[in-house]
Design a protein around this motif. Structure first.
Motif, mmCIF file in Angstrom:
data_model
loop_
_atom_site.group_PDB
_atom_site.id
_atom_site.type_symbol
_atom_site.label_atom_id
_atom_site.label_comp_id
_atom_site.label_asym_id
_atom_site.label_seq_id
_atom_site.Cartn_x
_atom_site.Cartn_y
_atom_site.Cartn_z
ATOM 1 N N ILE A 412 31.877 38.836 39.271
ATOM 2 C CA ILE A 412 31.801 39.165 37.847
ATOM 3 C C ILE A 412 30.343 39.106 37.400
ATOM 4 N N TRP A 506 39.296 40.740 32.258
ATOM 5 C CA TRP A 506 38.519 41.002 33.468
ATOM 6 C C TRP A 506 39.184 40.391 34.703
ATOM 7 N N TYR A 521 46.020 43.783 34.792
ATOM 8 C CA TYR A 521 44.956 43.425 33.861
ATOM 9 C C TYR A 521 45.513 43.612 32.439
#
Length: 794
Positions: A412, A506, A521
């Motif tokens: 990330i 995310w 998601y």
């Protein structure tokens, strides 16, 4: 079309011949006052009397002007003068006497404003702010009746006017609405209180002039006035506070050479953890100990820069303002998403001045321009503004909230400690034209428009990115029925839109689908477009007698729902609650009646300002009994709300130097529909009253203009709450301030000394940000402010 009409009016008016105003300023014995200041308010144009006490102001147009006359040691005079050709107006000033109005600025400007406005208004100057210096601007204003604060530690707070706050109170700085992240309970005002010259607080709906968000009131901040021609000067402020070991300084420089003027200010503040009169705090079911009474990790720093410059001509004035306010402040470590018992107390208690996780940094850049053009019997005013608010909230990543991964993934690109980021840009434009038809009739008309973009970032989500446009047009007429009676009528039409953008987590979440489970998601927000429009209006009446001042105002106002109210869907870690918006919310509509009655004699002043307020649909966050991942679910909803209350003040000049006073406030609110029917509203301030004694003496030893004042504040219990608020006991607090001017050689130095919470009382402020976790207010605090002014002539 409106711009074209105004342009034609201006061009026609510029063809009229110039007029002048001249005269002589003397004292009560008819002796000439040399160096008295004569200033025309609407032009910010002024001169100084010569060695015979004479003055002349040229380049005026035919019309009616408010002119101020002032001289050190004498009471100022503000009068309305009709100028036609070569007008002569002589003035006699009287030696200064005590002023009964404790909470308003000591000159006639405040009195004239109160007489002209049909809404209830308070005006204070920079002397009042320094004599009541708090940790932030709003804490300094919290003594005024009807005004309270939502406090966020010792360095930040947000305004509450008659129980309304957040997006219901507009803060205006130099004519432009201050826009930041005011939706957040933990977000204060990015305002340097040292840069404020005077403050006007309008209590009640002021939507006609300032837009729909002014449904609860306005805090209007004015920068320093244009310097007198061919003068320079400045001030140096030095401030110290014992409770949080604050050290601060603010340096101001200004100057004017003929038509050009400029001003600069720099402010630096540095403070540590503030202290409370207890050694432990009950946070829900856990008792957290406090090291040496410090509320750990509430230290902060602030650095502010301001620059303004402009030009002033007989028929034209333009001024640019550039400011940058930057702060870094910590959140109480035991109360921001961290498990209270898991806080690293060794790290946080190592120093009272360090700032560890969790903390926030805020940078607010503001560039504005204010231009005035004289148009014969009228004036055209244009204000343009750009703001950039950049806020970052940092906190240690704690996995396991919702479906968040237990370990933060390396893939990330969001920093693992960046909890939230808000990047907001605002473009504002206000156009107003005022025309004085005759000595009785004046008309205002204008357009306000504002465009906002707010982008989000960080590992946590609470509400979506959005764009917003809001435009309103208004017309206000003022008519002087007689020398003592005024009538005001106004109408406004607003139109706007809010557009929110979709957002997906995310990280994948495990979702059940019948007998199967799958990772998806999850979508937290959707693309949403909402459009709003509405009409606001008001009717007001004033009676200004020799001893009586009476006013009444009846009006309707409205407010668009915010992106947070429409699209929230995340956890607020301060309160461990899930906040969920409603995309179908309607705009708020409010009907209000405001009144004001004041009686004054030479030694006595009595006044009251009651109000009645009805919301057809008040928007608020409604707690429920449902939970998600140990966090309470709360939904934005709307209901009918009825409110009433008011303020009182009384001042009596017992002796020549001793004045006694009473200031009080009360607000009642009740939901008339919905799930919480019969309950009050969140953050409703309890009733309170201040008993005051003030002693003033023109000369006390080496000190001039000396004063000593003591406040005894009594605050009632707040048992009328909305779950999950906490009931708050009543309390009594004693505050004290004293000061005056001393001279070292020829240099004047102003000294203000305060003792807040003199008896070190442990008490809870119901509207404080930390009230829900039982954090008491700050303990005893000694505050010293030294102001060193200087001035000269080119």
């Amino acid at each position: 079309m409106l711009l074209c009409c105004m342009s034609v009016l201006c061009r026609l008016s510029f063809g009229q011949s110039n007029c002048s105003l001249s005269g002589t300023v003397v004292d009560e014995n008819n002796n000439a006052l040399i160096g008295a200041v004569v200033q025309v308010q609407s032009y910010n144009k002024g001169v100084i009397t010569n060695d015979k006490g004479q003055y002349t102001i040229t380049g005026l147009n035919k019309g009616v002007y408010v002119v101020n006359y002032s001289f050190i040691g004498f009471s100022s005079i503000s009068d309305t003068i009709g100028v036609n050709g070569e007008t002569v107006y002589d003035v006699q000033l009287q030696s200064s006497t005590q002023n009964l109005q404790e909470v308003v600025v000591q000159d006639n400007y405040a009195e004239d404003l109160k007489k002209e406005e049909t809404l209830n208004i308070e005006v204070v100057d920079d002397k009042y702010l320094k004599q009541n210096l708090g940790g932030s601007l709003m804490q300094s204003l919290g003594r005024l009746p009807g005004v309270s604060t939502i406090e966020i530690g010792s360095g930040q707070s947000k305004p509450v006017i008659r129980g309304l706050s957040f997006n219901r109170v507009v803060v205006v700085e130099n004519g432009i609405k201050h826009e930041a992240q005011q939706w957040g309970t933990d977000h204060g005002l990015e305002i340097d209180q040292y840069a404020v010259d005077d403050v006007e607080i309008i209590k009640g709906p002021a939507s006609l002039m300032y837009g729909s968000d002014a449904i609860g009131g306005v805090v209007k901040l004015n920068d320093r006035k244009v310097p007198i021609k061919n003068t320079f000067g400045g001030t140096v402020d030095l401030t110290g506070k014992t409770n949080n070991d604050l050290l601060g300084t603010s340096i101001n420089l200004y100057g004017r050479k003929n038509a050009f003027f400029a001003e600069f200010r720099a402010t630096i503040l540095d403070y540590g953890d503030y202290k409370v009169p207890t050694d432990s705090i009950d946070i829900y079911s856990y008792r957290a100990g406090l090291y040496k009474h410090h509320l750990r990790n509430t230290a902060g720093k602030e650095q502010d820069l301001h620059f303004s410059f402009g030009i002033i001509q007989p028929k034209y004035q333009s001024r640019f303002y550039i400011s940058n306010v930057h702060s870094k402040s910590g959140f109480f470590a035991n109360a921001h998403g961290l498990e209270p018992r898991s806080v690293d107390t060794v790290l946080h208690d190592k120093s009272s001045r360090d700032i560890n996780d969790p903390y926030q940094t805020v940078n607010h850049l503001k560039i504005t321009n204010s231009t005035r053009i004289a148009c014969g019997d009228g004036e055209l005013e244009l204000k343009l503004g750009y703001q950039h608010n950049y806020r970052q909230e940092y906190n240690e990543y704690v996995g396991g909230h919702g479906h968040m991964p237990a370990i933060y993934p390396d893939s990330i690109d969001i920093p693992s400690n960046l909890e939230r980021q808000f990047d907001k840009q605002i473009y504002s434009g206000n156009l107003k034209y005022s025309h004085q038809f005759n000595s009785r009739t004046k008309l205002f008309g204008g357009i306000n428009s504002e465009y906002q973009e707010n982008e989000i970032y960080g590992y946590d989500f609470i509400f979506p990115a959005f764009k917003q446009l809001h435009t309103g047009a208004f017309a206000i007429g003022k008519y002087r029925i007689s020398e003592k009676q005024n009538l005001q009528l106004g109408i406004r039409y607003d139109i706007g839109f809010v557009r929110t953008y979709e957002y997906y987590d995310w990280f994948p979440s495990l979702v059940a689908n019948g007998n199967d489970t799958t990772y998806v998601y999850e979508q937290r927000a959707e693309n949403l477009n909402r459009h709003f429009s509405n009409v606001s209006w008001s009717i007001g009446y004033n009676y200004n007698g020799d001893m009586w001042l009476c006013k009444i105002n009846i009006g309707k106002s409205f407010r668009m729902p915010t992106a947070k109210e429409l699209g929230s869907n995340g956890i607020n870690y301060h309160y461990y609650r899930v906040e969920i918006g409603d995309k179908n919310l309607s705009p708020e509509e409010s009907y209000q009646v405001d009144a004001g009655i004041e009686y004054k004699t030479e030694n006595l002043a009595l006044g009251t300002s009651p109000f009645i307020n009805y919301f057809t649909n008040y928007i608020f966050l409604n707690p429920t009994s449902r939970h998600a991942d140990a966090s309470q679910k709360c939904y934005y909803t709307e209901s009918e709300v009825f409110r009433f209350g008011g303020e009182i003040h009384a001042h009596y000049q017992l002796l020549r130097s001793l004045r006694l006073g009473i200031l009080g406030e009360y607000v009642y609110s009740e939901q008339k529909s919905g799930e919480k029917k019969g309950y009050t509203l969140p953050f409703s301030p309890p009733a309170s009253i201040i008993l005051n004694a003030t002693y003033r003496k023109q000369q006390f030893g080496i000190m001039q203009n000396a004063y000593c004042s003591i406040d005894y504040r009594l605050t009632a219990k707040q048992n009328k709450i909305v779950p999950t608020e906490v009931k708050t006991d009543g309390y009594q607090v004693v505050n004290m301030n004293m000061g005056g001017d001393v001279r070292v050689n020829k240099q004047k130095i102003n000294i203000s000394f305060q003792i807040n919470n003199l008896l070190n009382t442990k008490y809870y402020n119901h509207t404080s940000f930390y009230r829900l976790i039982n954090v008491p207010e700050a303990g005893r605090n000694f505050i010293l402010n030294v102001t060193i002014p200087f001035e000269g002539q080119f």
